[in-house]
Enzyme design. Sequence first.
Site, mmCIF file in Angstrom:
data_model
loop_
_atom_site.group_PDB
_atom_site.id
_atom_site.type_symbol
_atom_site.label_atom_id
_atom_site.label_comp_id
_atom_site.label_asym_id
_atom_site.label_seq_id
_atom_site.Cartn_x
_atom_site.Cartn_y
_atom_site.Cartn_z
ATOM 1 N N GLY A 33 -7.669 -24.950 -3.815
ATOM 2 C CA GLY A 33 -8.435 -23.802 -4.280
ATOM 3 C C GLY A 33 -8.078 -23.396 -5.700
ATOM 4 O O GLY A 33 -7.211 -23.997 -6.348
ATOM 5 N N THR A 113 -9.567 -18.105 10.206
ATOM 6 C CA THR A 113 -8.732 -18.792 9.218
ATOM 7 C C THR A 113 -7.514 -17.946 8.879
ATOM 8 O O THR A 113 -6.393 -18.466 8.757
ATOM 9 C CB THR A 113 -9.542 -19.093 7.939
ATOM 10 O OG1 THR A 113 -10.580 -20.017 8.258
ATOM 11 C CG2 THR A 113 -8.654 -19.683 6.851
ATOM 12 N N TYR A 166 -12.739 -10.373 6.236
ATOM 13 C CA TYR A 166 -11.688 -10.724 5.282
ATOM 14 C C TYR A 166 -10.604 -9.646 5.250
ATOM 15 O O TYR A 166 -9.414 -9.959 5.362
ATOM 16 C CB TYR A 166 -12.310 -10.894 3.894
ATOM 17 C CG TYR A 166 -11.340 -11.337 2.825
ATOM 18 C CD1 TYR A 166 -10.799 -12.619 2.828
ATOM 19 C CD2 TYR A 166 -10.968 -10.476 1.791
ATOM 20 C CE1 TYR A 166 -9.923 -13.040 1.841
ATOM 21 C CE2 TYR A 166 -10.097 -10.887 0.796
ATOM 22 C CZ TYR A 166 -9.573 -12.164 0.825
ATOM 23 O OH TYR A 166 -8.704 -12.572 -0.153
#
Length: 341
Positions: A33, A113, A166
């Site tokens: 990333g 995740t 998130y």
Amino acid sequence: MRSFVPSEGYSEVSSGIPVAQALRTVLVNGGGGFLGSHLCERLLQHGHRVICLDNFSTGRRANVDHLASNTRFHIVEHDVRQPFDIEASLIFNFASPASPPDYQRDPVGTLLTNVLGAVNTLDCARKTGAIVVQSSTSEVYGNPIHSPQHESYCGNVNQIGPRGCYDEGKRSAETLFFDYHRTYGVDVKVGRIFNTYGPRMRLDDGRVVSNFIVQALRNADLTIYGDGQQTRSFCYVDDLIEGFLRFSAAGSACNGPINLGNPTEMTVRRLAEIVRDLTNSRSRIVHLPAVTDDPRQRRPDISRAMAELDWQPRIGLETGLARTVDYFDGLLAGTEKAEVV
């Protein structure tokens, strides 16, 4: 693809993991990333063996292609939602979608995740005795009613809103990290990242800095969601990585959470104006409807990082933006040339 080196002023002595220290095998989850690739690069420059674990759902192999020839660099293609067993003495968990378009595209996957990724990373650290560093986020503060945000502030998060996957995923991961520390004695560190920018952000990243730069270079409208008076604090990537390196090398008593970001606050409208000026763009600044649960303020209190890590950002906004503009200018030139061909 161009290779970017850390900014001047960051040496082996100033960085958190000096070459003189015993060399490590370091696992970087999410190493393909934006942030993870810079971290892999810096660790290799300090002589460490680096294992980049990534499923490349939002990361890109192009971010680490320039590292492939290094015999101390290895890629493991794997999803952190599945268990893994890798021998390392230091683990950085940077695996998660980070931009709103990415994490809202698959909200269930984003939450899992962060939660399952934390569990699997902590289980790996528990087996190997590794130090494990979590990349948390300023989003744990939600839409804050206190500014600047200090680590003791518990936040104002809408857990059922579109950003909750998130925000709450990262909050839950923090809970798991400290529970594993208290219950199993895992050596953990939790760093909260505030808005970070720099080379290797994606063209379609969807975050405000990359959006504005790409729009300005194309002389397209610079789109602001809402009135533009919401504030952010922008940290250049080299500064952030330096903070995490220092944090990882601090003693076990320094486990956070700790804010890592730039305390200089500005409006989104002002950022748009700066980007337009830097790029000599003909872009107009236009306003679109506000985004749900978009925080009105972001400004870290970094007094803890200054005291415990002797760290604060060094790179000014215009300097960092100029480097980022140069990166995107080259990226766009290559992309648009390829499209023409």
